[in-house]
Scaffold this motif. Structure first.
Motif, PDB file in Angstrom:
ATOM      1  N   ASN A  34      31.952  34.122  56.217  1.00 55.99           N
ATOM      2  CA  ASN A  34      32.181  34.673  54.880  1.00 55.99           C
ATOM      3  C   ASN A  34      31.822  36.164  54.902  1.00 55.99           C
TER       4      ASN A  34
ATOM      5  N   THR B  68      25.839  21.052  59.599  1.00 57.44           N
ATOM      6  CA  THR B  68      26.795  20.387  60.479  1.00 57.44           C
ATOM      7  C   THR B  68      26.953  18.923  60.084  1.00 57.44           C
TER       8      THR B  68
ATOM      9  N   TYR C 167      26.684  17.497  57.063  1.00 59.30           N
ATOM     10  CA  TYR C 167      27.382  17.239  55.793  1.00 59.30           C
ATOM     11  C   TYR C 167      28.515  18.236  55.595  1.00 59.30           C
ATOM     12  N   PRO C 168      29.763  17.837  55.851  1.00 61.83           N
ATOM     13  CA  PRO C 168      30.888  18.778  55.748  1.00 61.83           C
ATOM     14  C   PRO C 168      31.046  19.337  54.336  1.00 61.83           C
ATOM     15  N   LEU C 169      30.496  18.640  53.369  1.00 70.42           N
ATOM     16  CA  LEU C 169      30.522  19.102  51.981  1.00 70.42           C
ATOM     17  C   LEU C 169      29.906  20.488  51.813  1.00 70.42           C
ATOM     18  N   LEU C 170      28.979  20.840  52.718  1.00 69.79           N
ATOM     19  CA  LEU C 170      28.176  22.052  52.517  1.00 69.79           C
ATOM     20  C   LEU C 170      28.905  23.305  52.989  1.00 69.79           C
ATOM     21  N   ASP C 171      28.713  24.384  52.255  1.00 70.84           N
ATOM     22  CA  ASP C 171      29.170  25.711  52.664  1.00 70.84           C
ATOM     23  C   ASP C 171      28.042  26.318  53.503  1.00 70.84           C
TER      24      ASP C 171
ATOM     25  N   LEU D 110      26.722  29.941  52.782  1.00 68.40           N
ATOM     26  CA  LEU D 110      25.960  30.036  51.534  1.00 68.40           C
ATOM     27  C   LEU D 110      24.565  29.427  51.715  1.00 68.40           C
TER      28      LEU D 110
ATOM     29  N   PRO E 179      25.146  21.605  45.905  1.00 65.17           N
ATOM     30  CA  PRO E 179      24.580  20.884  47.053  1.00 65.17           C
ATOM     31  C   PRO E 179      23.784  21.802  47.991  1.00 65.17           C
ATOM     32  N   GLU E 180      24.212  23.037  48.149  1.00 60.62           N
ATOM     33  CA  GLU E 180      23.498  23.949  49.039  1.00 60.62           C
ATOM     34  C   GLU E 180      22.085  24.215  48.517  1.00 60.62           C
TER      35      GLU E 180
END
Lengths: 335, 335, 335, 335, 335, 335
Positions: B133, B186, B188-192, B195, B276-277
C-alpha cells in the motif's frame, strides 16, 4: 412455475419474488398449532436446511394434501409459495409429506463445514505425528483412535449458536487454531509446542458430549449440568488412566489447560491460566472465535445487500459492537 | 578487598557476602535526609544502574569523603559495603563523589534492551519496505524519517513499570509484534496486512512523548493529562496533514487503530476495536506484553534461587496470579 | 373533512378521531415494501416532522395517486386518515406526491430548538468577549469565526437520541451550561473561570462531525470509528496550530478538558478529570443533560394524559429509574 | 525463672510480663538470616504450635548454645524471654536444639480441632447409614472405606487461612453442615435428603489433595493448577467407575453438586447450582463458614481484651466489615 | 355449551378446545380501546382471578349486550369463547356486565395463599409467646395487637412479582422463615434466638405500606420513594417509642436487622449485616425466597406439560439460570 | 531554647530544626506501651491539636517528671524536642503533666472550621427565613430551635476522615451547599427551591448522632449499625410528628431526599433520587465534597514544598487520581 428439487436451499429464497411457487426437502425444527384472530387454527413450522431456517404456515390443516403424522425432527417434502412479513421470509405451504428414507441426504439439512472433513482429520493426525514428546503423542493417538471419539470429533459443531455453529465446526476450529498456535509457538521459544498443541486439540473435546446435533444444535442435560470443560477433563483423565507411564506432572498440565482455557472465572473456567501454554491457548481460541464471528457477520451483511459504507448490526458475541469491513470500505475510497 | 570498577552491576551484589567492600558508578534516583531514633541525621539514597536499584545509606553526613553538592539525576561514584535488611540489599556508603563527564557510559545506568538497536531499526524499516500500500508506506517513511521521532522511537521504554520497561523497550516490543502480527495476517486472509502492521508500528508512538527517561522512567505532565493514545493520534494526524493525497478512509482507519488498541474503554481506549485489524492489534499487543512479563518473572524466580517446584510470586500485571515455569517443572518429572 | 396544510403537525394527531382525514408535508425517514398475510405487497413508511414520527401504510401500491419515484430523505405531501394499532398512531395513506422545492420549510421537518438560534449565538459570542485571558479569547474567536464551524455549531443536535436531540440542541445545551458553569465558577475561587467556560464551549464541538442531521439524526462512519472527543480535540489542535503564541501549558489543559469531560473511562473518556475545571465541567455537563432528560420526560407524561399521582416510565438515560414530578404531586396534596 | 515444658503454648504468652524467661517445643515455620542496621547478621524465625505463631530472634548466631543444623519443618526446643515490638509478641531466643523423635506429640504443634475426631467420624458414618438411597450409601461407604481417603479426610484442614483452618477442620465443618443441612431438608419436602447430604460429605473432599498440612498449611502445585473442585470430582468419578450399577442420572447430579458448590462462577465454580439440593448446599456451606469466622473473630476480640462496646476489626472474609458481639453488647445494656 | 359459574377459573381454560363457550366472574386489571388494521375500534381487556390472567377482546363495542360503564378495578361477569393466538390463550367476549355486590367473593379474584390464614396467624402469635426476652415479646405483642397492622399483615403479598406474590404471601413467607430460623438458632449457640425471630417477623413489615393489593399488586408512590425497609423501620420506631423501658441497645439491634436484611448495599440495604443474627436473617430470607421461586417454577413446568427430561425456562430471580427437577429426573433413570 | 506556650501548634513544627526544644498543650489521642529491640519498655503517644497529629515517645517511663495517671482523652502539657524518622515528625518527650481545668481552650485541640460559626449559623437561619413554603419553614425552625440539635449541628464535623473533617465542618459544608444549590435552583425553573434547600440543610443531620467528636472523630456504635441516613430520617420524622398540619406528600419528599442523597445504592442510599430536587442535591453534595478535597490537597502540596510542575499524590476520595493545580501550573508557563 415449479423449481426442481435439488436446486432449492433456504439461502436461495431471498431472491424469490412474492408468490413464487417452489418445493423442497427440509428438516422440521419446530411444529406448533396456533389460531388466527378469527379463531381458525393453523400450523406454524420452523423448517431448516444446511443454509438456514424458514418459517412456514399451513393455513388449512384439514387439507388432504397435508400429512397428519409428521413431527419435530422429521424430514418433509413441502410445496408452497414465498412471502414476506415484516421483512422476514415466510412460506405458505400447500402440500406436505414425510420424506422417504434415503430420498434426501441428511447432510444437506443441517449446516455443515464447507471444508473436506477427511482432509481436516488427516491434518489433525499429521500434526500429532509431528510431536516430539512421546507421552503426548501417545495420549492423542489413544484418544483419537477410539472410533466413538473420532466420529463425534468429526461431526460436532463448536458451539450451539456463536462461532462455528455447524457440523464439523469443532474440527474446523481446531485445525485453524493448530496452524495459528504453531506460528505463535515458533515466535516464543519459552513455549512447549507439543503441550500447546495438545491443549488446542483437547480443549473443547468435551463438546462432543455437551452438545447434541440430531435435530438442530442443543445442550444435553448432562452438558448443561456439568459443562464441556468437566466432560473433556474426564475423557482425558480416563485415557491417561490407561497409560501407566504417563508422567504425573504432564498429566496435571494437560488437565490444567482444559480447565483454564476460557481464561476467566466468570467465563466458566474454574482456574486462570497459570502456565504460558495455557495463556496462549486462551488467546488464540478467543481470537479465532472472534475472527470467525466477524467473517460470518461480513458475509451476512453482503447477503443482506448492505453497501460498503454501512457497518454491520450489533454483534452479540463481540460486546454488541458494530463492525466495519475494512477492505470494502477502503475500496470505496479508491473509487 | 576492593573490586574493579567496570565489573560491578547491581545484579552482581546479590551474591556478595555481608560486609563485602566494593565501589562503582550509579545514577542517583532519589536523595532524602532522615533521622535515626537517636535524632542523628543521615542520608537515604536510591541508586540505579541498568540492572536494577539499590538503597544506600550515608550515616555520617559530615564525613569529608562524602561530596556535598550532588543531587537526584547525578551520576556518582560510591565506595562502601553490602548489607541486608529485611531481605533487601543495602549499601553502607563510605565515600561518594560526582562522576566526571564521560567517565561512565550513561547507557550502563538505565536498564536497556539486550538487542542491537540498529539491527531492530533496520528490521522496522525493512518491514515498511515490504508494504504494497503506497499511502501507508509513505506515511511511515515520512514519520520515521523525522530525526526527532526516530531517535525517540529507538530510545523509549514501552512502559514505566510493567512490560519492556527499559531503554529501547518500545522498539523491541514493536519488532516482536511485527513478526507475530505478520504470522496472524497470513493466517486470516480477511486482514489487510499493511494496515495491521501500520497499527503495530504506530500504536504506542505517543509514548515517546508520554514518558521521560532521563532519570529513571516517569510520566511527563502532558503525558499524564493527555495520554499516549491522544499524543500518538496527534503525531500521526500531523504527518498525514503533510500528505495531500492520503485517502480519508485510510486516515480514519489508521487513527481508529491507535485509539482502540487498548481494547476496552476501561483500559483507556475511547473506542472499541471495530475493524478486524484493530481487534487483532489489541490481541497481539496484549499477548506480547503478557509473554514478556511472564518471561521476566521466570528469570527473576531463577535469580532468586527458587526451585522448579515453586510457583512465581503473584504477578500484578496478570491479575495477581502465580505462574509455573512449564519446562522447568516438566524437567523435574523426567528426572 | 380536510384540514389545511400549515396546521398539521404529528403532535396534533394524537387528538384525532379514528378515521379523520387530513393531509400534510413530511420527511420520509424510512421506506420498506412488505407483504400482508395474504401475500399482497404494501409499503410501510416512517414519516417525520419536527414534532415526532408517524408510521404510514400504503395498501395499494399500484394506485395512480401514489407517486412511484420517492425515496428515503424526500419531502412528500400525503393525504390519508388516522388510525391506531396497538396504541400507536398510524396513517393510512391514500395520496402521495413529492413536494416542490420551497413548498415547505425544511426547519419544520426535523425537531429543532424552541429558542432563537441567533440570540443563543450572540450569547455565546458575548460570553467569549467577557474573557480576561487573551489566549483563550483568541482561540475561541478563531474557531467560531470559521463559517463552516459556526454553521455546524448552530445546527447540530447534542445527541442522536438522549438529551437535546434536536437541531440547535448542541448550542442550547452549551448556553445552559455556560450560565450554570459561570455560577459555579463564582462559588469556587479555586477555579479559572475562562478555562472552565472554554471547556464548556468546546467539549462537544466534535459532535458537529460525529453526527449527521440531514435525514433524521445518525452517526457518520468517521464519527463511529473516532468519536466526538477525538474529533473535537483535532479541531482544537488545528486551530491552536495557527496561533503561534498560544502557551503550551494552556493548550494541554484545554485538550485535557475535552478528553476528560465524560468523567469516567467506561463512558469513553480516555482520561479522568485531573484539574478542578475538568471536574466541574463533567459535573455540570452531566447535571444539565439529566435535567433536560427529566424535563422532556415530564412533558411527555403530561402529553400522554398521566395524572399527578403517576410516576414516569423507566428512563433509560437515568439508570432506568422512574421519576416523580414534584410540583404536580405537591399540588395534589394541597388540593 | 523457668516454666515446665508441657504447660507452655503460644496462646499463653500474651499474659507474660516483659522479659519473662520460658522454654518450649515449637515447629519451625520459617527461618531467615537478616542483618541489623549495624551490619550484624541475626536469625529471624517463625515458630508455631497448635495455638498460634510467634516470631523469634537469635541475635548471636555463633553462640554454641544455638544448634546450627536445624531448618524449616523441624521441631525444636527453645529457651528465651518474651518481649513486645509494635504490639506484636516476640521471643528472644538464647538456646535452641532439635527435638528428639517422640519427645513431643506433633499434634500439639499444628492447630487442630477441639472435637474428638473419632466421635466426629462415627457421626459421619452413622449419617451415611441413615440413607435410604442404596446407591448413594454404597458410593459413600466405598469412598470412606478407602484407608487413604479416610485418613486424609480425618486430618485435612478445611482451608489454608480462612475458616476451619486447623487439622480436622474439614471433618468438623462437614459434621456441622450435616446437622444443618438435615434440618433444612426436613423443612423443604422438595429436597432429596440423601442427595443433599451426599453433597455435603463430598463437596470439599478434593481438599485432601489440594492442601498439604505437614509444615503449616499450604497448597500443593497440583492443587493450585487444578483446584479442589476438579480433584474432588475426579475422586468421586473413580469411585463411581467401580460401581457398575450406579445410575447415570444420579452420577451427573452428584458431580454437579461438587462442581457448583461455590455458587458463583467468579468464586471458581464452573457451573451455577441448577438443582435445589445444589442451591441449598451452597447456602449452608457459605453460612457455616461465615458463622465459624464470626465465632473465631469474637474469641479473638475477647482474647485481645476489647470490651463489649467495641466492634471487631475489619474481617477480610466478610467483605471487610466489622462485627458486633450481640450477646456481650446486650449484656452491657442490662447492667 | 355453557359451563356453570363456580367451576370456572382461568387455570381451567388451558384445557378448553378452540371455540368452547363459557362464562365467569373476573376482575378487570386493564381496559384499553384499540383499532384493527381496517380501522375498526375494539376493546382489549386483561381479566384476572386468583389463578392467573387472561386477555379478552370485545370486537363489537356497540353491541347492546356489552356494558358501557365498567372500568379497571371492577368485577365483571363475561360470556364468550376460548381462542389461542401465538400460544397465548385469549377470550372473545360476547356479553359483559358489572357484577352485583356480594355476587362473588373477592378472595376468588386475586391469587392468595393456599394456607389457612387464621392458622398461620396463630402460629405467629404462639411463636412470640415462646420468647424469653420480655422486651421483644412486648414489642411484638404491641405491634401485632394493632388491628390495622394485623389486618394488613394477614393480607399483604410478599412481593409484587417475584416470590410469594399472592394475598397472605407475606405471612406465609414469615411462618416458613420462623421454622427455618428456629432450626438454625438451635444449631448455632452463638445466636440470640429471640432477636433472630424478631427480625424474621419484622423484616418485611414495611411491605404492608409499600405495596397495594386492591387491583392487582403494585407499589404505592410512598413505597416507591421510601421503600419497605424505611417504612418498616419507622413502624417499629413508633412502636418502641410507646415502650419507655425498651433498652436502647436492643432497639438499635432490632432496627439494624430490618435495615440490613437485604444483605448487600446494591440490593437496597443501607447497611451490611454486622451482627450474627442479621447475617442469618439475610441467609434464611434469601434461601426461602429462592426455594419458593423454584417450587413455583417446577409446578409451572408440569402445568405446561414439559417432561422430566426438560429443564425449566430461564428464571429471572435466579440469575436467569435454568433448573432441573431432581426427583422427576431421577425417577426417569430408575424406570 | 524554650518557646512560649501559646505560639506552638503542630503545624509549626515542620519548620523546626532537629533537636529543637519546645513545650505545649496537646490532646492524647492514643497511648500504648511498647518495647525496644533490647526489651526496654517505652510509651508511644499520638498527640493532637487543631492543626494536626504528632507521634510522641517517652523512653524513660520511670522518670519522675513523667505523670503516671494520664490516659487517652486527657489534655496534657509536654516538653521535649523535635526529631524526624522516615520523613515523619516525632517528639521525644522529657516532661509530661495533665493540664489544669481551663488552662487551655479545648477548641484549640481539635481541628475546627476557620469560619465564624455564629455567622454561619445566622446565614443558615436567614436562608430558612427566605422560604415561601410555610410548612418547610416551620419544620426547619422547629428542628433548629431544639438546643441539643442546634449545638450538635454547630459542632459536628462533616466526616470522620474525608472532606470537612473538622469541628463545624458540617455547618461549613451546608452553608457552601446552600449558596451553590440556590444558584442551581435559579437556573432550573423546574426545581422547587425550598424543597431543595430543605434537603441541603437536613441531608447530613444524622451525622450529629453517627459521629462522636470528643476525642478525635469516630463513629458511635449506633452510628455504625444504623448510619447517618437512617438517623437523620428518624430525627426529621419525629419533628414532623409534632406538626399536625404538615402535608403527607411533602413529608414523603423530604424523607426521600435524605434517603437518596448518596445517589447510588452501593454508596449506601437505599433509594435512587427519583425527584429532580433529590438529583440536584446529590450532585451539589458530591461536587462540594470533591472541591473541598481538591482544595485541601492543593494546600497540602504547597505545605510539602512541591513545585507547580508536580501533581498531587494519589487522592483516595477521588478514585486515587492525581491532580494538577491549574493556576500554579499556568503561572509557570507565563513566566
Amino acid at each position: 412455475m415449479n423449481v426442481s428439487m435439488k436446486d432449492i436451499y433456504i439461502s436461495d429464497l431471498a431472491a424469490f419474488d412474492e408468490g413464487k411457487v417452489f418445493n423442497g426437502f427440509f428438516l422440521v425444527l419446530l411444529k406448533q398449532q396456533r389460531t388466527t384472530k378469527t379463531n381458525k387454527p393453523y400450523l406454524n413450522l420452523i423448517l431448516g436446511d444446511k443454509t438456514g431456517q424458514l418459517e412456514g404456515r399451513i393455513w388449512d390443516i384439514a387439507d388432504p394434501r397435508i400429512a397428519k403424522d409428521f413431527d419435530k425432527g422429521d424430514i418433509v417434502k413441502v410445496r408452497g409459495s414465498a412471502s414476506r412479513f415484516d421483512e422476514r421470509l415466510q412460506m405458505k405451504i400447500d402440500q406436505l409429506r414425510v420424506a422417504l428414507p434415503d430420498e434426501v441426504d441428511k447432510a444437506d439439512l443441517l449446516p455443515s463445514t464447507t471444508y473436506d472433513v477427511a482432509a481436516l482429520w488427516s491434518q489433525l493426525l499429521a500434526c500429532v505425528e509431528s510431536f516430539t514428546n512421546p507421552n503426548l503423542k501417545l495420549l492423542l493417538n489413544t484418544l483419537l483412535a477410539d472410533p466413538a471419539v473420532a466420529e463425534a470429533y468429526r461431526e460436532a459443531p463448536a458451539a450451539r449458536q456463536l462461532h462455528h455453529a455447524w457440523l464439523g465446526g469443532l474440527l474446523e476450529h481446531v485445525i485453524s487454531l493448530l496452524t495459528l498456535a504453531d506460528r505463535v509457538a515458533t515466535h516464543y521459544p519459552l513455549l512447549d509446542r507439543d503441550l500447546l498443541l495438545t491443549g488446542v486439540i483437547l480443549h473443547d473435546i468435551g463438546k462432543t458430549h455437551e452438545l447434541s446435533w440430531d435435530i438442530g444444535f442443543d445442550y444435553t442435560i448432562e452438558g448443561t449440568l456439568l459443562g464441556h470443560i468437566q466432560m473433556g477433563v474426564e475423557m482425558v483423565e480416563r485415557a491417561i488412566a490407561t497409560l501407566p507411564s504417563f508422567p504425573d506432572h504432564l498429566r496435571t498440565l494437560v488437565l490444567h489447560m482444559i480447565l483454564s482455557h476460557h481464561g476467566k472465572l466468570e467465563f466458566g473456567s474454574p482456574k486462570l491460566p497459570m502456565i504460558p501454554e495455557a495463556l496462549v491457548l486462551n488467546f488464540v481460541d478467543d481470537l479465532d472465535a472472534k475472527m470467525q464471528a466477524i467473517s460470518t457477520e461480513f458475509d451476512k451483511t453482503i447477503r443482506e445487500g448492505k453497501g460498503p459504507n454501512e457497518m454491520t448490526g450489533k454483534v452479540w458475541s463481540l460486546d454488541n459492537r458494530q463492525l466495519l469491513n475494512t477492505k470494502r470500505w477502503l475500496g470505496e475510497d479508491k473509487g
